[in-house]
Motif scaffolding. Structure first.
Motif, short mmCIF file in Angstrom:
data_model
loop_
_atom_site.label_atom_id
_atom_site.label_comp_id
_atom_site.label_asym_id
_atom_site.label_seq_id
_atom_site.Cartn_x
_atom_site.Cartn_y
_atom_site.Cartn_z
N GLN A 37 -17.46 -54.06 14.11
CA GLN A 37 -17.40 -52.60 14.44
C GLN A 37 -16.10 -52.06 13.89
OE1 GLN A 37 -18.02 -54.24 16.74
NE2 GLN A 37 -16.82 -53.64 18.69
N ARG A 38 -15.14 -53.13 13.70
CA ARG A 38 -13.71 -52.93 13.40
C ARG A 38 -13.37 -53.42 11.89
NH1 ARG A 38 -10.59 -53.63 19.10
NH2 ARG A 38 -11.71 -52.01 20.27
N GLN A 39 -14.32 -53.59 11.15
CA GLN A 39 -14.05 -54.30 9.86
C GLN A 39 -13.01 -53.20 9.00
OE1 GLN A 39 -15.01 -57.47 8.62
NE2 GLN A 39 -15.05 -57.49 10.72
N TRP A 40 -13.10 -51.96 9.29
CA TRP A 40 -11.98 -51.18 8.49
C TRP A 40 -10.76 -51.83 8.39
CZ3 TRP A 40 -8.13 -49.54 11.59
CH2 TRP A 40 -8.23 -49.50 12.99
N ARG A 43 -10.49 -53.30 5.39
CA ARG A 43 -10.32 -52.30 4.45
C ARG A 43 -8.99 -51.88 3.93
NH1 ARG A 43 -13.53 -47.56 6.03
NH2 ARG A 43 -14.88 -49.38 6.46
N TRP A 95 -12.60 -47.93 -1.05
CA TRP A 95 -13.00 -46.70 -0.24
C TRP A 95 -14.43 -45.95 -0.70
CZ3 TRP A 95 -11.14 -45.76 4.31
CH2 TRP A 95 -9.91 -46.48 4.68
N ALA A 98 -17.06 -48.13 0.63
CA ALA A 98 -16.88 -48.10 2.32
C ALA A 98 -18.34 -47.53 2.99
CB ALA A 98 -15.64 -47.48 2.86
N PRO A 99 -18.75 -46.25 2.45
CA PRO A 99 -19.99 -45.82 3.51
C PRO A 99 -21.13 -46.67 3.14
CG PRO A 99 -18.79 -44.03 1.94
CD PRO A 99 -17.97 -45.44 1.44
N ALA A 102 -20.17 -50.20 5.12
CA ALA A 102 -19.84 -50.18 6.56
C ALA A 102 -20.80 -50.70 7.44
CB ALA A 102 -19.12 -48.83 6.72
N GLY A 103 -20.51 -51.53 8.26
CA GLY A 103 -21.42 -52.16 9.29
C GLY A 103 -22.36 -53.32 8.74
N GLU A 107 -19.44 -57.10 5.52
CA GLU A 107 -18.54 -55.90 4.85
C GLU A 107 -17.34 -56.86 4.21
OE1 GLU A 107 -16.28 -51.99 6.50
OE2 GLU A 107 -17.72 -53.05 7.85
N TYR A 111 -15.33 -56.79 0.21
CA TYR A 111 -13.98 -56.43 -0.09
C TYR A 111 -13.20 -57.37 -0.74
CZ TYR A 111 -15.00 -52.34 3.17
OH TYR A 111 -15.56 -51.42 3.63
#
Length: 489
Positions: A37-40, A43, A95, A98-99, A102-103, A107, A111
């Motif tokens: 849940q924190r793969q951002w 990114r 980016w 990303a939508p 994401a999840g 993921e 990238y």
């Protein structure tokens, strides 16, 4: 051009590529130790690597050209422009994707693959040796096969298989071409090839030129090795389609430009005429195929095929005029921004696959339509967009390179392309179907269709679309200033 260098002295010249590689390795390691849940975080790291690479490329862009690692890697204006455009383009595309990723359990890998594909793209542009060109071809291909089928649905799987099979077939042609040129000259370096090939066997030369040009034409999506483009573009997700039709094309066109300007410049074969024929076929067949499309992704796919034709115009005159390098630079930058913006418009309403569906989905969001109009008219070459300046520069370079007939063909195709873009623009503004509902129902049926119903738009793609429209206009208005700053006199 400065002399060749190798060893420790060469590494600083590869700083932009090193930053992308560090971003890929660092992102992969960070993703292994980051909760799903924190793969951002990955990114952010990848974006930072792309921006750092772009800054390093911008600083090095005005520097004198040089060849490093015994002449195999060329650092010049063409490479610098590709570095800058690719790094910034990937930062935006990360980016944009990303939508949709994401999840996803993979993921991080998405990238990382985008960064590795970017490295291969830059390698295509910087190659000064046939063996490096082959390695760059593979690096710019294999990650993209995975990205094409990242959604793991039936359409994506089919797209990946077609992409891979076509890429493997053309890869063999590339290797055959390289082998023929090595047999004809005994070397793989571009500078040595330029000296030795004019005296080589015409049969080996013809086989070598056709094979090598087939490889770079495949990565660019040019006719006649373009058949994968519509199927892959329509089969994958809009963000991945934007990546596949933008990033590798930039490096492939630059690779073709360098081949025609250096090893193929003085051959007894008329290579510029061959490239001009490829350009004519690409822009004409791409436009003709786009006329009948109601699926927005397939329409944009054939649009990208036609754009290759305009880009190959400047490739054809790479060795004939000093106007070729700045023309290539401005068109590559303008095309990247505008094409990403057009695909962002599709990603803004990802379930709408036909023109009617898309117009219905964004019916309440007029600014989305306005930005799409800027991007589509930009692809046509309407002032004051960046592609308009790029086409003007390309047409001027082709005319100066004694290909006036190609300029006439391109002008006719430019006018013709306006009609199929208007088929998308008109219903977007009017908010009504472009054709009778039944005509598009079959094409748009399925899980990704939103026929007849408005839907929620994705905020990130909408932001990318608006940003691309603004940047396209600003680049067009300020093209003279930034070209004077970026390109050496």
């Amino acid at each position: 051009m400065t002399g060749m260098s190798g060893g420790g002295e060469a590494w600083p010249a590869l700083l932009p590529e090193a930053l992308l590689l560090l971003g890929a390795v660092g992102g992969l390691l960070l993703g292994l130790w980051t909760p799903q849940q924190r793969q951002w975080r990955v990114r952010l790291l990848v974006t930072a690597a792309c921006l750092a690479s772009a800054v390093a490329a911008a600083i090095a862009l005005p520097e004198p050209a040089e060849r490093v690692f015994e002449g195999t890697w060329v650092v010049d204006t063409t490479t610098g422009v590709v570095r800058l455009v690719v790094a910034l383009g990937v930062a935006v595309l990360v980016w944009l994707a990303a939508p949709s990723v994401a999840g996803h359990p993979r993921e991080t890998e998405a990238y990382v693959l985008m960064l590795l594909g970017a490295l291969g793209t830059i390698g295509l542009a910087a190659s000064g040796d046939l063996l490096l060109l082959v390695a760059a071809y593979l690096l710019a291909s294999v990650p993209l096969y995975a990205l094409a089928g990242f959604a793991k649905d039936s359409a994506g799987t089919e797209a990946t298989m077609k992409y891979y099979l076509m890429g493997a077939f053309v890869g063999v042609l590339l290797l055959v071409g390289v082998a023929a040129l090595v047999l004809a000259s005994g070397t793989t370096g571009y500078l040595e090839l330029a000296d030795l090939l004019p005296e080589a066997s015409p049969a080996l030369l013809a086989l070598g030129v056709l094979g090598v040009l087939a490889g770079v034409a495949f990565k660019a999506g040019a006719v006649p090795v373009h058949f994968w483009v519509p199927d892959v573009t329509a089969g994958t997700t809009p963000p991945m389609a934007a990546y596949i039709t933008t990033i590798p094309k930039i490096g492939a066109v630059a690779a073709a430009f360098r081949l025609v300007a250096e090893p193929f410049a003085d051959l007894p074969l008329d290579v510029p005429l061959l490239v001009a024929v490829i350009a004519t076929a690409s822009m004409t067949l791409g436009n003709l195929a786009a006329f009948a499309q109601t699926d927005v992704l397939r329409l944009l796919a054939y649009s990208t095929v036609s754009q290759v034709g305009y880009l190959f115009m400047v490739v054809a005159v790479a060795a004939r005029t000093d106007l070729a390098v700045p023309a290539l630079a401005v068109y590559l930058a303008g095309y990247a921004v505008t094409n990403i913006g057009a695909f962002a418009a599709v990603a803004a309403a990802p379930a709408a696959r036909t023109i009617t569906d898309w117009a219905t989905a964004v019916g309440r969001h007029r600014w989305i339509v306005v930005s799409l109009v800027v991007c589509l008219l930009g692809l046509v070459g309407t002032p004051p967009t960046a592609v308009f300046v790029g086409k003007l520069a390309v047409f001027t370079a082709a005319w100066d390179g004694a290909l006036a007939w190609l300029v006439v063909v391109a002008a006719i195709n430019t006018v013709a392309s306006l009609f199929y873009y208007l088929r998308w623009i008109a219903p977007g503004f009017a908010g009504v179907p472009a054709t009778p509902g039944g005509a598009e129902a079959a094409t748009g049926s399925g899980a990704r269709t939103a026929a007849g119903t408005a839907q929620r738009t994705e905020p990130v793609p909408v932001g990318v679309l608006h940003g691309a429209a603004v940047v396209s206009v600003l680049l067009g208005l300020g093209a003279g200033s930034w070209l004077a700053f970026a390109l050496p006199s």
